[in-house]
Design a protein around this motif. Sequence first.
Motif, PDB file in Angstrom:
ATOM      1  N   TRP A 131     -19.465  -8.428   4.555  1.00  0.00           N
ATOM      2  CA  TRP A 131     -19.012  -7.417   5.502  1.00  0.00           C
ATOM      3  C   TRP A 131     -18.789  -8.036   6.882  1.00  0.00           C
ATOM      4  N   PHE A 132     -19.723  -8.871   7.310  1.00  0.00           N
ATOM      5  CA  PHE A 132     -19.596  -9.471   8.630  1.00  0.00           C
ATOM      6  C   PHE A 132     -18.367 -10.366   8.710  1.00  0.00           C
ATOM      7  N   GLU A 133     -18.157 -11.161   7.662  1.00  0.00           N
ATOM      8  CA  GLU A 133     -16.989 -12.051   7.655  1.00  0.00           C
ATOM      9  C   GLU A 133     -15.690 -11.249   7.788  1.00  0.00           C
ATOM     10  N   THR A 134     -15.634 -10.110   7.096  1.00  0.00           N
ATOM     11  CA  THR A 134     -14.416  -9.302   7.089  1.00  0.00           C
ATOM     12  C   THR A 134     -14.234  -8.523   8.384  1.00  0.00           C
ATOM     13  N   GLU A 135     -15.333  -7.982   8.910  1.00  0.00           N
ATOM     14  CA  GLU A 135     -15.261  -7.095  10.066  1.00  0.00           C
ATOM     15  C   GLU A 135     -15.578  -7.814  11.379  1.00  0.00           C
ATOM     16  N   TYR A 136     -15.545  -9.141  11.378  1.00  0.00           N
ATOM     17  CA  TYR A 136     -15.929  -9.910  12.564  1.00  0.00           C
ATOM     18  C   TYR A 136     -15.203  -9.484  13.840  1.00  0.00           C
ATOM     19  N   PRO A 137     -13.905  -9.217  13.799  1.00  0.00           N
ATOM     20  CA  PRO A 137     -13.232  -8.799  15.050  1.00  0.00           C
ATOM     21  C   PRO A 137     -13.884  -7.576  15.696  1.00  0.00           C
ATOM     22  N   GLN A 138     -14.386  -6.650  14.880  1.00  0.00           N
ATOM     23  CA  GLN A 138     -15.044  -5.470  15.434  1.00  0.00           C
ATOM     24  C   GLN A 138     -16.377  -5.834  16.095  1.00  0.00           C
ATOM     25  N   PHE A 139     -17.116  -6.782  15.474  1.00  0.00           N
ATOM     26  CA  PHE A 139     -18.372  -7.224  16.068  1.00  0.00           C
ATOM     27  C   PHE A 139     -18.109  -7.906  17.415  1.00  0.00           C
ATOM     28  N   LEU A 140     -17.034  -8.682  17.477  1.00  0.00           N
ATOM     29  CA  LEU A 140     -16.686  -9.363  18.722  1.00  0.00           C
ATOM     30  C   LEU A 140     -16.290  -8.350  19.791  1.00  0.00           C
ATOM     31  N   GLU A 141     -15.557  -7.332  19.372  1.00  0.00           N
ATOM     32  CA  GLU A 141     -15.154  -6.280  20.308  1.00  0.00           C
ATOM     33  C   GLU A 141     -16.363  -5.553  20.876  1.00  0.00           C
ATOM     34  N   ALA A 142     -17.354  -5.275  20.012  1.00  0.00           N
ATOM     35  CA  ALA A 142     -18.561  -4.546  20.443  1.00  0.00           C
ATOM     36  C   ALA A 142     -19.372  -5.347  21.451  1.00  0.00           C
ATOM     37  N   ALA A 143     -19.210  -6.683  21.435  1.00  0.00           N
ATOM     38  CA  ALA A 143     -19.973  -7.536  22.351  1.00  0.00           C
ATOM     39  C   ALA A 143     -19.530  -7.375  23.798  1.00  0.00           C
ATOM     40  N   LEU A 174     -31.345  -9.608  -2.118  1.00  0.00           N
ATOM     41  CA  LEU A 174     -30.255 -10.541  -2.401  1.00  0.00           C
ATOM     42  C   LEU A 174     -28.918  -9.813  -2.373  1.00  0.00           C
ATOM     43  N   ARG A 175     -28.853  -8.640  -3.011  1.00  0.00           N
ATOM     44  CA  ARG A 175     -27.613  -7.859  -2.986  1.00  0.00           C
ATOM     45  C   ARG A 175     -27.262  -7.453  -1.562  1.00  0.00           C
ATOM     46  N   TYR A 176     -28.242  -6.941  -0.834  1.00  0.00           N
ATOM     47  CA  TYR A 176     -28.008  -6.499   0.540  1.00  0.00           C
ATOM     48  C   TYR A 176     -27.533  -7.661   1.410  1.00  0.00           C
ATOM     49  N   SER A 177     -28.176  -8.817   1.282  1.00  0.00           N
ATOM     50  CA  SER A 177     -27.807  -9.978   2.095  1.00  0.00           C
ATOM     51  C   SER A 177     -26.392 -10.447   1.777  1.00  0.00           C
ATOM     52  N   THR A 178     -26.032 -10.409   0.506  1.00  0.00           N
ATOM     53  CA  THR A 178     -24.687 -10.817   0.091  1.00  0.00           C
ATOM     54  C   THR A 178     -23.640  -9.866   0.651  1.00  0.00           C
ATOM     55  N   GLU A 179     -23.911  -8.566   0.535  1.00  0.00           N
ATOM     56  CA  GLU A 179     -22.974  -7.573   1.073  1.00  0.00           C
ATOM     57  C   GLU A 179     -22.848  -7.693   2.585  1.00  0.00           C
ATOM     58  N   THR A 180     -23.969  -7.916   3.255  1.00  0.00           N
ATOM     59  CA  THR A 180     -23.954  -8.024   4.715  1.00  0.00           C
ATOM     60  C   THR A 180     -23.136  -9.222   5.165  1.00  0.00           C
ATOM     61  N   ARG A 181     -23.319 -10.360   4.483  1.00  0.00           N
ATOM     62  CA  ARG A 181     -22.537 -11.549   4.812  1.00  0.00           C
ATOM     63  C   ARG A 181     -21.047 -11.279   4.626  1.00  0.00           C
ATOM     64  N   SER A 207     -18.112  -4.179  -3.248  1.00  0.00           N
ATOM     65  CA  SER A 207     -16.962  -4.806  -2.594  1.00  0.00           C
ATOM     66  C   SER A 207     -16.834  -4.300  -1.160  1.00  0.00           C
ATOM     67  N   ILE A 208     -16.005  -4.989  -0.386  1.00  0.00           N
ATOM     68  CA  ILE A 208     -15.741  -4.562   0.988  1.00  0.00           C
ATOM     69  C   ILE A 208     -15.150  -3.154   0.995  1.00  0.00           C
ATOM     70  N   GLU A 209     -14.270  -2.889   0.047  1.00  0.00           N
ATOM     71  CA  GLU A 209     -13.654  -1.562  -0.022  1.00  0.00           C
ATOM     72  C   GLU A 209     -14.703  -0.480  -0.285  1.00  0.00           C
ATOM     73  N   GLU A 210     -15.647  -0.769  -1.182  1.00  0.00           N
ATOM     74  CA  GLU A 210     -16.713   0.198  -1.473  1.00  0.00           C
ATOM     75  C   GLU A 210     -17.610   0.405  -0.251  1.00  0.00           C
ATOM     76  N   LEU A 211     -17.935  -0.678   0.444  1.00  0.00           N
ATOM     77  CA  LEU A 211     -18.762  -0.556   1.640  1.00  0.00           C
ATOM     78  C   LEU A 211     -18.046   0.242   2.722  1.00  0.00           C
ATOM     79  N   ASP A 268     -32.214   3.084  -1.527  1.00  0.00           N
ATOM     80  CA  ASP A 268     -31.896   1.908  -0.717  1.00  0.00           C
ATOM     81  C   ASP A 268     -32.623   0.721  -1.337  1.00  0.00           C
ATOM     82  N   TRP A 269     -32.112  -0.489  -1.105  1.00  0.00           N
ATOM     83  CA  TRP A 269     -32.655  -1.679  -1.762  1.00  0.00           C
ATOM     84  C   TRP A 269     -34.134  -1.889  -1.479  1.00  0.00           C
ATOM     85  N   ILE A 270     -34.569  -1.521  -0.280  1.00  0.00           N
ATOM     86  CA  ILE A 270     -35.906  -1.868   0.187  1.00  0.00           C
ATOM     87  C   ILE A 270     -37.017  -1.111  -0.543  1.00  0.00           C
TER      88      ILE A 270
END
Length: 488
Positions: free
Chosen positions: A296-308, A287-294, A473-477, A277-279
Amino acid sequence: MSFKIAIIGAGSVGFTKKLFTDILCVPEFADIEFALTDLSEHNLGMIKAILDRIVEANSLPTKVTATTDRRKALEGARYVISCVRVGGLEAYADDIRIPLKYGIDQCVGDTICAGGILYGQRNIPVILDFCKDIRELAEPGAKFLNYANPMAMNTWAAIEYGKVDTVGLCHGVQHGAEQIAEVLGAKSHSELDYVCSGINHQTWFIDLRLNGRRIGKDELIAAFEAHPVYSQQEKLRIDVLKRFGVYSTESNGHLSEYLPWYRKRPDEITRWIDMSDWIHGETGGYLRYSTETRNWFETEYPQFLEAASKPLDASKRSNEHASHILEALETNRVYRGHFNVKNSGIITNLPQDAIIESPGFVDRFGINMTSGITLPEACAATCISSINVQRMSVHAAISGDIDLLKLAVLHDPLVGAVSTPEEVWQMVDEMVVAQARWLPQYADAVPEAKERLSKSKVKTRDWAGAARRNVRSIEELRAEKTALKQAG
């Protein structure tokens, strides 16, 4: 009760959501107001929609507002929380990329080392702007809770120059304690009692007790070396434990870049880190983790909204300090934690002006620190090296003195172990020029820095680091998350 909390940098969507839900786990806080502010309207829109969904799903009277006008958000706030990253991932990429040209391999680069120092130069002018607004617009006596790195430098500037009641908050102590409880076989974290003291990201477990029994160095070493996961992921940390006699709060990757011994030779770096793991030490891992997280969130945002839409569960309240501090201050339920404040006698063998991280208790009278702690000599020596760098860095950021900035970088433990003075001078020129738009205090120094760079004969290299990984990539994640679900 009703009061207002302003969150600056609320576009850090995941972290803001965590702070928000933690605070609303306190029953008395249902009727408070959250004022969100960020430079990004896009991120503000996303986080406000999520928080509004939480409020609606739980039938709460909580008020949530969002604005790019920071001063409006701060009007009448009793508490101000900062989780900003000045320059975003663009500037952060330079914090990692440019030092690599001079042989400096960082895992995170947000505390000290070349990246952390430049990060502080970007943040401190903004922190002082926040403090000015707090003094002018917030509720009298408002408390500033700083979560942003570099923790010590930001908190130092806010207290010494911003003249605002400030505490720095981090979760490294809690995470380290969780590891220790696990390796010692504790049934729950509550069985472990500990005192941790030092400076942020270099804090030391100087007293450990499991169900009242004191845990010594040898027992702790044996427990970590017997653990099937941590024995591999925390090799450097365990080595420091063996030599210093106490365990550090910080991850293998973080700790590796604060010391001059483990990342100075490329062929040695891979010996001490772990790539699971990066840590654990990966080059530019955060930097890699933060980039992937950003991404991922942009792509999967509807799921995050649903979980709320799920009901709040107080049993899942996190161990982030903010909600517990607010609860103690407002309800007088005493909370014990580890906080970043000005030393002033708390740790006897660290400088009085330093920002230290040490135990304290919170009640309606405020944050009350435990004084008279003395660190083991090796721990104090390591902390003092970083404190000297932090002090010079803060003074450089306040004055815009590029020569003092270069001296701060030169005195950094890892930089000094890797680079020559000529390399440091050129590297700082290059970083200041690259990040000039976020460094207003160095505006007058930039033309001369450009001129020096045009004439420099110091050689650099095109180096990705000893242990670099590409951003997935998003697909890899997505494939990785699916595989983990199937395996679990």
